[in-house]
Scaffold this active site. Structure first.
Site, PDB file in Angstrom:
ATOM      1  CE  LYS A  97      -2.224  -0.838   3.872  1.00 26.53           C
ATOM      2  NZ  LYS A  97      -1.714  -2.136   4.311  1.00 26.53           N
ATOM      3  NE  ARG A 143      -4.236  -0.826  10.503  1.00 27.77           N
ATOM      4  CZ  ARG A 143      -3.178  -0.307   9.887  1.00 27.77           C
ATOM      5  NH1 ARG A 143      -3.204   0.919   9.448  1.00 27.77           N
ATOM      6  NH2 ARG A 143      -2.109  -1.041   9.714  1.00 27.77           N
ATOM      7  NE  ARG A 163       7.408  -2.902   5.759  1.00 32.80           N
ATOM      8  CZ  ARG A 163       6.097  -2.716   5.889  1.00 32.80           C
ATOM      9  NH1 ARG A 163       5.369  -2.340   4.872  1.00 32.80           N
ATOM     10  NH2 ARG A 163       5.521  -2.938   7.043  1.00 32.80           N
ATOM     11  NE  ARG A 218       6.433  -0.594   9.773  1.00 29.59           N
ATOM     12  CZ  ARG A 218       5.205  -0.506   9.262  1.00 29.59           C
ATOM     13  NH1 ARG A 218       5.018   0.021   8.070  1.00 29.59           N
ATOM     14  NH2 ARG A 218       4.173  -0.965   9.931  1.00 29.59           N
ATOM     15  NE  ARG A 233       2.146  -4.630  11.279  1.00 27.52           N
ATOM     16  CZ  ARG A 233       3.154  -4.584  10.406  1.00 27.52           C
ATOM     17  NH1 ARG A 233       4.262  -5.259  10.630  1.00 27.52           N
ATOM     18  NH2 ARG A 233       3.036  -3.871   9.316  1.00 27.52           N
TER      19      ARG A 233
HETATM   20  P1  AMP Z   1       0.863   0.709   9.062  1.00 26.08           P
HETATM   21  O1  AMP Z   1       2.098   1.464   8.749  1.00 26.08           O
HETATM   22  O2  AMP Z   1      -0.344   1.210   8.319  1.00 26.08           O
HETATM   23  O3  AMP Z   1       1.040  -0.782   8.950  1.00 26.08           O
HETATM   24  O4  AMP Z   1       0.538   1.004  10.617  1.00 26.08           O
HETATM   25  C1  AMP Z   1       1.451   0.640  11.633  1.00 26.08           C
HETATM   26  C2  AMP Z   1       0.759   0.592  12.984  1.00 26.08           C
HETATM   27  O5  AMP Z   1       0.213   1.881  13.299  1.00 26.08           O
HETATM   28  C3  AMP Z   1      -0.424  -0.368  13.074  1.00 26.08           C
HETATM   29  O6  AMP Z   1      -0.023  -1.712  13.324  1.00 26.08           O
HETATM   30  C4  AMP Z   1      -1.200   0.251  14.249  1.00 26.08           C
HETATM   31  O7  AMP Z   1      -0.568  -0.049  15.485  1.00 26.08           O
HETATM   32  C5  AMP Z   1      -1.037   1.750  13.995  1.00 26.08           C
HETATM   33  N1  AMP Z   1      -2.105   2.282  13.121  1.00 26.08           N
HETATM   34  C6  AMP Z   1      -1.970   2.820  11.868  1.00 26.08           C
HETATM   35  N2  AMP Z   1      -3.148   3.207  11.370  1.00 26.08           N
HETATM   36  C7  AMP Z   1      -4.071   2.917  12.313  1.00 26.08           C
HETATM   37  C8  AMP Z   1      -5.492   3.045  12.396  1.00 26.08           C
HETATM   38  N3  AMP Z   1      -6.208   3.544  11.365  1.00 26.08           N
HETATM   39  N4  AMP Z   1      -6.117   2.637  13.523  1.00 26.08           N
HETATM   40  C9  AMP Z   1      -5.411   2.130  14.548  1.00 26.08           C
HETATM   41  N5  AMP Z   1      -4.093   1.958  14.548  1.00 26.08           N
HETATM   42  C10 AMP Z   1      -3.408   2.342  13.437  1.00 26.08           C
END
Ligand code: AMP
Length: 216
Positions: free
Chosen positions: A13, A89, A128, A161, A172
């Protein structure tokens, strides 16, 4: 164009949204990037509040995310459009987004959902590497940086990360299946979901996505 990007962690994404941003001329709004930047910023109250959720692969509470997304989408650069990556989400976040856009007199155009097999996701996440400064994403095999460990864009040292470890990846994926798949169902019911095959080269996926933009 007001677009939401859906898909499991590691599906591509972030990479695709960054490219579409240049193509469409609208900002790429990644809630994960916003949260990680807050965590890195010393003394940030938001960073302190969200750190343990992000590091354990759990979702940050909806009310906190709602405030964050309202503030971001009300900014001037988002009035002509945006690519939302990582939000909504949960079903509650779907309602929050609808409320924020409704107040602004706006609506979503498309929800693009990237789909790839689970074995490919594990491969992508474990290789990654990301730039903590500009957010550019690399992969040890499929998109290596020109100089090992160094960002091509800004020269910063690349990092893995902290939530890309096997245990956190599993958490996740569980959160995605339980909380985020119903979001896809909700948008399918509204008739704005487009599912796109995310397997293969970045350019091939990008061209599938751009043709998906014209399709509902
Ligand atoms: P991502 O980079 O989108 O995979 O997000 C990394 C982490 O940020 C996720 O595993 C959550 O802990 C937090 N996070 C990101 N977006 C959201 C969201 N919309 N709602 C809740 N937690 C989020």
């Amino acid at each position: 164009m007001r677009i939401v990007f859906l898909g499991p962690p590691g599906v591509g994404k972030g990479t695709q949204a960054a490219q579409l941003q240049a193509l469409l001329g609208v900002p790429h709004v990644s809630t994960g990037n916003i949260l990680r930047a807050a965590i890195q910023q010393e003394g940030s109250p938001l960073g302190r509040e969200v750190r343990r959720f992000v590091e354990n692969g759990r979702l940050v509470p909806d009310d906190l995310m709602g405030d964050l997304i309202a503030e971001r989408l009300e900014r001037k650069d988002a009035t002509a459009g945006f690519i939302l990556d990582g939000f909504p989400r949960t079903l509650e976040q779907v309602s929050i987004l609808e409320g924020v856009l409704g107040r602004l007199g706006l609506a979503l155009d498309r929800v693009l959902m990237l789909v790839v097999p689970e074995t490919e996701i594990v491969r992508r996440l474990s290789g990654r590497r990301t730039c903590p400064k500009c957010g550019t994403v690399f992969h040890l095999e499929s998109r290596p940086p020109a100089a090992p460990g160094v960002c091509d864009e800004c020269g910063s040292a690349l990092v893995q990360r902290t939530d890309d470890t096997e245990q956190v990846i599993r958490e996740r994926m569980k959160v995605y299946a339980g909380q985020t798949l119903p979001v896809a169902d909700a948008y399918r019911a509204k008739g704005i979901l487009v599912e796109v095959d995310g397997f293969g080269e970045v350019e091939a996926v990008r061209s599938r996505l751009t043709s998906g933009l014209g399709r509902v």
